[in-house]
Design a protein around this motif. Structure first.
Motif, PDB file in Angstrom:
ATOM      1  N   MET A 679      10.680  -0.135   3.444  1.00 40.20           N
ATOM      2  CA  MET A 679       9.653  -0.645   4.193  1.00 40.20           C
ATOM      3  C   MET A 679       8.216  -0.737   3.431  1.00 40.20           C
ATOM      4  O   MET A 679       7.535  -1.546   3.253  1.00 40.20           O
ATOM      5  CB  MET A 679       9.412  -0.438   5.720  1.00 40.20           C
ATOM      6  CG  MET A 679       8.491  -1.318   6.492  1.00 40.20           C
ATOM      7  SD  MET A 679       8.709  -2.898   6.485  1.00 40.20           S
ATOM      8  CE  MET A 679      10.014  -2.869   7.565  1.00 40.20           C
ATOM      9  N   ASN A 680       8.069   0.761   2.955  1.00 37.66           N
ATOM     10  CA  ASN A 680       6.797   0.754   2.179  1.00 37.66           C
ATOM     11  C   ASN A 680       6.790  -0.055   1.043  1.00 37.66           C
ATOM     12  O   ASN A 680       5.800  -0.563   0.571  1.00 37.66           O
ATOM     13  CB  ASN A 680       6.598   2.102   2.090  1.00 37.66           C
ATOM     14  CG  ASN A 680       5.319   2.693   1.394  1.00 37.66           C
ATOM     15  OD1 ASN A 680       4.200   2.370   2.033  1.00 37.66           O
ATOM     16  ND2 ASN A 680       5.379   3.011  -0.016  1.00 37.66           N
ATOM     17  N   ASP A 681       7.840  -0.297   0.313  1.00 35.09           N
ATOM     18  CA  ASP A 681       8.035  -1.040  -0.912  1.00 35.09           C
ATOM     19  C   ASP A 681       7.578  -2.422  -0.624  1.00 35.09           C
ATOM     20  O   ASP A 681       6.952  -3.001  -1.293  1.00 35.09           O
ATOM     21  CB  ASP A 681       9.174  -0.961  -1.631  1.00 35.09           C
ATOM     22  CG  ASP A 681       9.486   0.393  -2.141  1.00 35.09           C
ATOM     23  OD1 ASP A 681       8.514   1.191  -2.397  1.00 35.09           O
ATOM     24  OD2 ASP A 681      10.837   0.906  -2.455  1.00 35.09           O
ATOM     25  N   LYS A 682       8.100  -2.920   0.603  1.00 32.88           N
ATOM     26  CA  LYS A 682       7.978  -4.382   0.838  1.00 32.88           C
ATOM     27  C   LYS A 682       6.521  -4.528   1.153  1.00 32.88           C
ATOM     28  O   LYS A 682       5.983  -5.667   0.833  1.00 32.88           O
ATOM     29  CB  LYS A 682       8.868  -4.634   2.132  1.00 32.88           C
ATOM     30  CG  LYS A 682      10.336  -4.766   2.040  1.00 32.88           C
ATOM     31  CD  LYS A 682      11.214  -5.164   3.140  1.00 32.88           C
ATOM     32  CE  LYS A 682      12.578  -5.010   2.924  1.00 32.88           C
ATOM     33  NZ  LYS A 682      13.309  -5.423   4.033  1.00 32.88           N
ATOM     34  N   VAL A 683       5.678  -3.625   1.849  1.00 29.50           N
ATOM     35  CA  VAL A 683       4.479  -3.615   2.130  1.00 29.50           C
ATOM     36  C   VAL A 683       3.833  -3.653   0.930  1.00 29.50           C
ATOM     37  O   VAL A 683       2.786  -4.407   1.053  1.00 29.50           O
ATOM     38  CB  VAL A 683       4.028  -2.429   3.254  1.00 29.50           C
ATOM     39  CG1 VAL A 683       2.326  -2.322   3.440  1.00 29.50           C
ATOM     40  CG2 VAL A 683       4.622  -2.607   4.474  1.00 29.50           C
ATOM     41  N   GLU A 684       4.070  -2.702  -0.084  1.00 27.60           N
ATOM     42  CA  GLU A 684       3.108  -2.828  -1.141  1.00 27.60           C
ATOM     43  C   GLU A 684       3.284  -4.014  -2.112  1.00 27.60           C
ATOM     44  O   GLU A 684       2.446  -4.544  -2.415  1.00 27.60           O
ATOM     45  CB  GLU A 684       3.620  -1.524  -2.127  1.00 27.60           C
ATOM     46  CG  GLU A 684       3.380  -0.180  -1.453  1.00 27.60           C
ATOM     47  CD  GLU A 684       1.850  -0.001  -1.678  1.00 27.60           C
ATOM     48  OE1 GLU A 684       1.318  -0.382  -2.422  1.00 27.60           O
ATOM     49  OE2 GLU A 684       1.206   0.679  -0.962  1.00 27.60           O
ATOM     50  N   THR A 685       4.549  -4.353  -1.987  1.00 25.67           N
ATOM     51  CA  THR A 685       4.906  -5.865  -2.748  1.00 25.67           C
ATOM     52  C   THR A 685       4.046  -7.026  -1.996  1.00 25.67           C
ATOM     53  O   THR A 685       3.219  -7.837  -2.687  1.00 25.67           O
ATOM     54  CB  THR A 685       6.297  -6.161  -2.611  1.00 25.67           C
ATOM     55  OG1 THR A 685       7.067  -5.021  -3.145  1.00 25.67           O
ATOM     56  CG2 THR A 685       6.493  -7.486  -3.057  1.00 25.67           C
ATOM     57  N   PHE A 686       3.871  -7.105  -0.503  1.00 26.57           N
ATOM     58  CA  PHE A 686       3.163  -7.881   0.144  1.00 26.57           C
ATOM     59  C   PHE A 686       1.815  -7.814  -0.308  1.00 26.57           C
ATOM     60  O   PHE A 686       1.016  -8.781  -0.476  1.00 26.57           O
ATOM     61  CB  PHE A 686       3.560  -7.943   1.735  1.00 26.57           C
ATOM     62  CG  PHE A 686       2.570  -8.813   2.360  1.00 26.57           C
ATOM     63  CD1 PHE A 686       2.845 -10.180   2.479  1.00 26.57           C
ATOM     64  CD2 PHE A 686       1.323  -8.193   3.090  1.00 26.57           C
ATOM     65  CE1 PHE A 686       2.366 -10.957   3.404  1.00 26.57           C
ATOM     66  CE2 PHE A 686       0.884  -9.062   3.766  1.00 26.57           C
ATOM     67  CZ  PHE A 686       0.900 -10.487   4.060  1.00 26.57           C
ATOM     68  N   LEU A 687       1.187  -6.776  -0.164  1.00 31.95           N
ATOM     69  CA  LEU A 687      -0.267  -6.398  -0.308  1.00 31.95           C
ATOM     70  C   LEU A 687      -0.679  -6.994  -1.979  1.00 31.95           C
ATOM     71  O   LEU A 687      -1.505  -7.358  -2.191  1.00 31.95           O
ATOM     72  CB  LEU A 687      -0.723  -5.086   0.067  1.00 31.95           C
ATOM     73  CG  LEU A 687      -0.487  -4.582   1.450  1.00 31.95           C
ATOM     74  CD1 LEU A 687      -0.840  -3.157   1.572  1.00 31.95           C
ATOM     75  CD2 LEU A 687      -1.649  -5.357   2.298  1.00 31.95           C
ATOM     76  N   GLY A 688       0.295  -6.387  -2.643  1.00 32.14           N
ATOM     77  CA  GLY A 688       0.124  -6.829  -4.181  1.00 32.14           C
ATOM     78  C   GLY A 688       0.033  -8.267  -4.485  1.00 32.14           C
ATOM     79  O   GLY A 688      -0.732  -8.738  -5.264  1.00 32.14           O
ATOM     80  N   GLY A 689       0.886  -8.963  -3.610  1.00 35.61           N
ATOM     81  CA  GLY A 689       1.095 -10.534  -3.717  1.00 35.61           C
ATOM     82  C   GLY A 689      -0.340 -11.079  -3.149  1.00 35.61           C
ATOM     83  O   GLY A 689      -0.908 -12.212  -3.641  1.00 35.61           O
ATOM     84  N   ALA A 690      -0.609 -10.422  -2.132  1.00 38.37           N
ATOM     85  CA  ALA A 690      -2.133 -11.117  -1.401  1.00 38.37           C
ATOM     86  C   ALA A 690      -3.260 -10.970  -2.318  1.00 38.37           C
ATOM     87  O   ALA A 690      -4.085 -11.693  -2.280  1.00 38.37           O
ATOM     88  CB  ALA A 690      -2.132 -10.318  -0.144  1.00 38.37           C
ATOM     89  N   ARG A 691      -3.319  -9.755  -3.244  1.00 36.29           N
ATOM     90  CA  ARG A 691      -4.045  -9.589  -4.009  1.00 36.29           C
ATOM     91  C   ARG A 691      -4.171 -10.672  -5.035  1.00 36.29           C
ATOM     92  O   ARG A 691      -5.423 -11.075  -5.634  1.00 36.29           O
ATOM     93  CB  ARG A 691      -4.286  -8.148  -4.711  1.00 36.29           C
ATOM     94  CG  ARG A 691      -4.461  -7.337  -3.682  1.00 36.29           C
ATOM     95  CD  ARG A 691      -4.678  -5.736  -4.460  1.00 36.29           C
ATOM     96  NE  ARG A 691      -4.579  -4.656  -3.432  1.00 36.29           N
ATOM     97  CZ  ARG A 691      -3.646  -3.701  -3.451  1.00 36.29           C
ATOM     98  NH1 ARG A 691      -2.528  -4.039  -4.258  1.00 36.29           N
ATOM     99  NH2 ARG A 691      -3.651  -2.754  -2.617  1.00 36.29           N
TER     100      ARG A 691
END
Length: 691
Positions: A679-691
């Motif tokens: 789940m943390n990987d998904k959150v990091e991916t999402f936040l990275g994409g948001a940037r």
């Protein structure tokens, strides 16, 4: 039981007391006992009011979280002593002290505070009153969420109801005080232990110990309050903060097994007997560790997969109704057992020769050992009589006022229903007060649950049977609970030479304080938080449980989801069998005292609904006490109640500023949450994409 029962969780310091220590009137021979009206002073009433507010917040928070409420008599006596001793010491320094602080005044404070905080339980704001609300009703389905079977919570009718029903029980038991205390010599362990505590405070040695206890209580109070304040910064929403720390892993956290850093329940665990805390843990393992995961696999087979998580026709229904079955099994067993024990004891008392109560009879040797103290106590106990006509007239007048008021507040409950309740109630009040004198167990909540089943079935679903059952529970609980509490106070007064009149009026004043304070404190939480959400900060479990009992009364077993009835019946009888085994071992097996290791059925039932997180807190409290006792048993006995009381008071009182911040719309700045690696990987991916 705790949380539900008013005093089944007998605190460790009340389990035993030294009877010899009670025979100490010689130590007070130079202390003048004032007239009854001088024992109730303005300073004692002001102190009582302040402490009543504090204790109402504590009891309300405990009611809204898990419903487990330990006896707070020690904390009330200790804090009352600390406040007035400090006040009178300051006046004495300036030569302004007109009346010394006496043990009778200390008893008045303790009586007022306990009577007031008792209303926070028997008043039912977090149980039967909350069960009337549309929000709780909506969790049970549309069939029962109808206008006639719900009632919006409002301060007006809550005040009126509590003032109408809470004083009747005080007059139901007054005529029997001499028989209970003097003739039958009932023990009333909590009342006796409280008297011992107060008597010890007012001797030179006891006062020195009390100062050390007060110091420890203050330190633990400050530490608990500051730690709760610190935790607030990380909990901007439900599911955030230390209270959601996955101590044993995320899978265990999903099944409600984690330590939530609650100093309140660590303190409660230190006060409650070991077996209570172990029983809670056993119930958690059986339910959330085994049963609910297995039933969850039947989703779509035993119950619809489309139901919301809070629906009583889904998994939540199994949690609620199996818990109800165990609670009812335990309650019915203890009601029958207590009524039988009371009957047998009364028959034994009545068949004794009259001479057995005489100093010249066969018990004269035993009587002579304490004849001096007994004579002094009897003289003061009999000095200020409460006329029988006052008690009888008071009961009849207040019952009439209550019948008119309650039938107006709850039209579903007709005047003749309430009349029947008031005709039956004095008998149950006597049985409860007598049984409480023998065992220290008040079964008020059990009589209340039986009233729910009887009156809800009598009225019927279409005529508002759910509301009628819940309201009748309030009527019955108020009478039965206040009667046993008053008799406990009479016992305390008997042993501290406090006048019965001062005890009675203290109870009346404390009850009035409770009727005024309890709804306001509850309303404070009710407006600041979502009360009754099973996944929220304040799940208020007994709101759903009491409504579930009323639903059973009107709908019968048709209200239960598939196979829930079979499970409920099994656990109903398991609860009864556990109690039978415990009582048989306690009676016939005395060598190894194996009954100490039999779990408590009521305690096992509570985690079936809530989970095991608070049981882990309480077991940690037990572990701390156990290690302390191993190191120094006497110090643990002397100081553990003070430490525990401070832990409970500190975090509970943080609820006041926390609620004020919530009402003002101010949120904590940080959300501390825990995710799995994926789940943390998904959150990091999402936040990275948001940037």
């Amino acid at each position: 039981m705790a949380g539900d029962p008013h005093r089944p969780v007998v605190p460790r310091e009340f389990e035993e007391y030294d009877d010899d220590a009670l025979k100490g009137e010689e130590a007070f021979k130079k202390t003048k006992v004032l007239a009854w009206h001088k024992q109730i002073t303005l300073r004692s009433l002001v102190t009582s009011f302040v402490l009543s507010v504090v204790f109402n917040f504590i009891v309300c928070k405990l009611n809204l979280t898990t419903g487990i409420i330990p006896s707070l008599n020690v904390a009330a006596g200790l804090l009352g002593f600390a406040v007035l001793k400090t006040y009178t010491a300051l006046l004495s320094q300036f030569g302004l002290l007109k009346q010394p602080f006496t043990r009778q005044e200390n008893t008045v404070i303790q009586t007022c505070v306990v009577a007031s905080s008792g209303i926070a339980f028997s008043g039912g704001t977090a149980s039967y009153m909350l069960g009337m609300s549309p929000y709780i009703a909506a969790q049970g389905g549309a069939a029962q969420n109808t206008p006639i079977n719900t009632k919006n919570l409002q301060l007006g009718w809550m005040f009126a109801f509590l003032f109408a029903v809470s004083f009747v029980g005080l007059f139901s038991i007054v005529p029997l005080r001499k028989m209970m205390i003097l003739k039958y010599k009932l023990t009333y362990p909590s009342g006796t232990a409280t008297a011992l505590l107060i008597n010890s405070f007012h001797t030179p040695k006891g006062a020195k110990l009390a100062r050390k206890q007060v110091s420890l209580l203050f330190k633990s109070f400050c530490g608990s309050f500051v730690f709760a304040f610190f935790q607030w910064f990380f909990a901007t929403a439900d599911g955030c903060g230390f209270s959601s720390f996955p101590t044993f892993g995320l899978q265990a956290y999903k099944q409600k097994f984690y330590f939530d850093f609650s100093s309140t329940y660590v303190g409660v665990g230190m006060i409650c007997p070991y077996i209570i805390n172990v029983s809670l843990l056993i119930g958690s393992i059986i339910s959330w560790g085994i049963m609910w995961p297995l039933i969850e696999k039947k989703k779509g087979i035993w119950y619809s997969a489309d139901l919301p998580a809070s629906s009583l026709h889904g998994l939540q229904g199994y949690r609620v109704f199996v818990a109800i079955a165990m609670i009812l099994g335990d309650g019915i067993y203890h009601c029958v057992f207590m009524l039988t024990q009371t009957g047998c004891s009364l028959i034994a008392q009545l068949t004794k020769k009259k001479v057995s109560y005489s100093p010249q009879g066969e018990n004269s040797d035993a009587d002579n050992e304490a004849s001096s103290d007994d004579k002094i106590r009897k003289d003061y106990f009999l000095k200020d009589q409460i006329p029988l006509w006052v008690a009888g007239t008071g009961y009849v007048v207040l019952a009439i006022v209550s019948i008119v008021s309650v039938s107006h507040i709850f039209p579903q409950l007709k005047w003749y229903h309430i009349l029947v309740a008031y005709l039956i109630a004095p008998i149950l009040a006597f049985c409860n007060a007598y049984g409480c004198g023998l065992t220290d167990w008040s079964l008020a909540s059990n009589y209340g649950k039986i009233a729910i089943l009887i009156f809800s079935g009598w009225v019927g679903l279409d005529n508002g049977g759910i509301i009628a059952g819940l309201a009748s529970c309030g009527v019955m609980m108020s009478i039965v609970s206040t009667a046993s509490d008053l008799m406990q106070d009479f016992k305390t007064g008997y042993l501290t030479l406090a006048s019965p009149r001062s005890m009675f009026f203290s109870q009346v004043i404390g009850t009035a304080m409770g009727c005024a304070i309890t709804p306001l404190v509850f309303w404070f939480f009710y407006k600041a938080y979502t009360i009754g959400d099973p996944e929220g900060t304040y799940p208020a479990p007994f709101g759903q449980v009491y409504r579930g009992i009323s639903l059973l009364g009107v709908e019968g077993f048709s209200a239960l989801p598939t196979n829930c009835l079979k499970l409920a019946i099994i656990f109903f009888f398991i609860s009864i069998v556990i109690n039978i085994i415990h009582d048989l071992l306690a009676r016939y097996e005395t060598k190894y005292r194996l009954h100490r290791f039999i779990p408590n059925a009521m305690s096992m039932a509570i985690p079936f609904y809530l989970g095991g997180y608070f049981a882990i807190d309480m077991c940690l409290g037990s572990l701390i006490l156990y290690l302390w006792e191993r190191k120094n048993k006497q110090k643990a006995k002397d100081f553990s109640p003070a430490l525990a009381s401070g832990l409970i008071c500190g975090e509970s009182l943080w609820g006041i500023p926390a609620a004020i911040l919530a009402l003002a719309g101010l949120r904590a700045p940080i959300c501390m949450k825990f995710f799995s690696a994926s789940m943390n990987d998904k959150v990091e991916t999402f936040l990275g994409g948001a940037r």
